[in-house]
Design an enzyme around this catalytic site. Structure first.
Site, PDB file in Angstrom:
ATOM      1  N   LEU A 137     -41.360  50.654  -8.471  1.00  0.00           N
ATOM      2  CA  LEU A 137     -39.740  50.348  -7.691  1.00  0.00           C
ATOM      3  C   LEU A 137     -39.082  49.747  -7.734  1.00  0.00           C
ATOM      4  CD1 LEU A 137     -42.791  49.345  -5.092  1.00  0.00           C
ATOM      5  CD2 LEU A 137     -41.490  51.730  -4.831  1.00  0.00           C
ATOM      6  N   ASP A 138     -37.828  49.640  -7.401  1.00  0.00           N
ATOM      7  CA  ASP A 138     -36.662  48.874  -7.639  1.00  0.00           C
ATOM      8  C   ASP A 138     -37.314  47.226  -7.721  1.00  0.00           C
ATOM      9  OD1 ASP A 138     -35.207  50.555  -7.805  1.00  0.00           O
ATOM     10  OD2 ASP A 138     -34.322  51.270  -6.569  1.00  0.00           O
ATOM     11  N   LYS A 139     -36.659  46.425  -8.675  1.00  0.00           N
ATOM     12  CA  LYS A 139     -36.458  44.748  -8.289  1.00  0.00           C
ATOM     13  C   LYS A 139     -36.905  44.776  -6.844  1.00  0.00           C
ATOM     14  CE  LYS A 139     -34.398  40.552  -9.221  1.00  0.00           C
ATOM     15  NZ  LYS A 139     -33.209  39.916  -9.853  1.00  0.00           N
ATOM     16  N   THR A 141     -37.160  46.119  -3.948  1.00  0.00           N
ATOM     17  CA  THR A 141     -38.255  46.804  -3.140  1.00  0.00           C
ATOM     18  C   THR A 141     -39.651  46.426  -3.023  1.00  0.00           C
ATOM     19  OG1 THR A 141     -36.844  49.104  -2.990  1.00  0.00           O
ATOM     20  CG2 THR A 141     -38.683  49.180  -2.515  1.00  0.00           C
ATOM     21  N   ARG A 236     -32.173  55.315  -1.602  1.00  0.00           N
ATOM     22  CA  ARG A 236     -30.806  54.577  -1.159  1.00  0.00           C
ATOM     23  C   ARG A 236     -29.328  55.223  -1.475  1.00  0.00           C
ATOM     24  NH1 ARG A 236     -31.895  49.585  -5.616  1.00  0.00           N
ATOM     25  NH2 ARG A 236     -29.564  49.370  -5.312  1.00  0.00           N
TER      26      ARG A 236
END
Length: 318
Positions: A137-139, A141, A236
């Site tokens: 997961l992105d930082k 998220t 996104r």
């Protein structure tokens, strides 16, 4: 105990159409093709953050990351980072990742990551590439991730991700008012000039996102989103492509639009919401050993819940 030393590179545009293993042998001539094929078979190579088969064709522009196992005894890699473990057994760990926690160490972030916390939580993960992390997961998220605790489970989960038997469902607040739900089927590729960004490009990899409306507000909409593929920044990028960027997204977002007559509380929340309003709410996969379907659901974190409660007071009456 073993961890991975990382080498990276980018596929040149003139390699377009080559098999992945052939392209990598040209890109990294110090290593034999058989060695590269072994890395591919053991899922040590990621292509734009994905694990691909060696026969997969490349397009050019893909970012390559290879983990080179080596023997080390550096226990400083393990850090006592509090992890929200919601399930664990001998084969898997399911974690609710908070916003702000980076998944892997990288340039400028050598520690303080989920991987460092996992190595402290279970020292046996030193023996697995990326400490058993099979997706990310992105930082900024939040939400659910599954981590493997042994090599058999790791390879099994990677195969499930490739076969799309892992189900990932998100909640997100977007800017604007979509008319209805739908599906975005638009290939994604790394941006031509900014390697940290992705963009919709017909020359990229297949990317499919399904979304439906949960609730509409005056200027924003709460969506439930399901990934059919798992490209970097997929939700996104696809939401931006539709013209409904994820609220608070620092890379793909847009300036704040306040609803007419917005309360001071809502204005404050919108101004202070500095991360993408995106939460991995539900995760389902087939257990590597029992073969039973495991489904997990996690409530919204406090910051998104407060934001939605404030937006609910601004709902536009049809």
């Amino acid at each position: 105990m073993s961890i991975s030393q990382k080498i990276t590179g980018q596929i040149p545009s003139d390699y377009n159409g080559l098999r992945l293993d052939k392209a990598l042998s040209l890109l990294f001539p110090d290593y034999s093709r058989s060695t590269i094929q072994k890395w591919l078979k053991t899922a040590l190579v990621s292509v734009d953050d994905e694990i691909l088969a060696q026969k997969q064709k490349v397009h050019g522009g893909e970012f390559i990351e290879i983990q080179l196992p080596e023997q080390v005894n550096d226990q400083n890699l393990a850090e006592a980072i509090e992890l929200n473990v919601i399930y664990q057994d001998e084969d898997v760990i399911v974690i609710n990742k908070p916003a702000g926690l980076i998944v892997h160490p990288g340039a400028g972030n050598p520690n303080g990551t989920l991987m460092n916390g996992l190595l402290y939580f279970d020292s046996a993960l030193f023996d697995l590439p990326r400490a058993g992390i099979v997706h990310r997961l992105d930082k900024d998220t939040s939400g659910l991730m599954v981590v493997a605790r042994n090599e058999i489970s790791r390879l099994n989960l990677i195969e499930q991700l490739q076969l799309r038997t892992v189900s990932r469902q998100y909640l997100t607040v977007v800017c604007g008012l979509p008319i209805s739900g739908g599906t975005v089927d638009a290939a994604i590729k790394r941006h031509s000039t900014d390697r940290k960004k992705m963009t919709v490009n017909s020359a990229g990899k297949e990317a499919i996102t399904h979304y439906r409306i949960v609730e509409k507000y005056s200027n924003h909409t709460l969506l439930k989103v399901k990934l059919e593929t798992g490209r970097t920044h997929q939700i996104r990028v696809h939401m931006q492509h539709l013209g409904f960027a994820v609220l608070g997204d620092p890379v793909y977002g847009q300036r704040i639009h306040y609803p007419k007559g917005a309360s001071e509380n809502l204005i404050r929340l919108l101004n202070n919401f500095k991360r993408q309003a995106l939460h991995a709410q539900q995760l389902a996969f087939i257990h590597p050993t029992t073969r039973q379907t495991m489904t997990f659901k996690q409530d919204l974190p406090a910051d998104m819940q407060a934001l939605i409660e404030a937006l609910q007071h601004e709902i536009q009456t049809p």
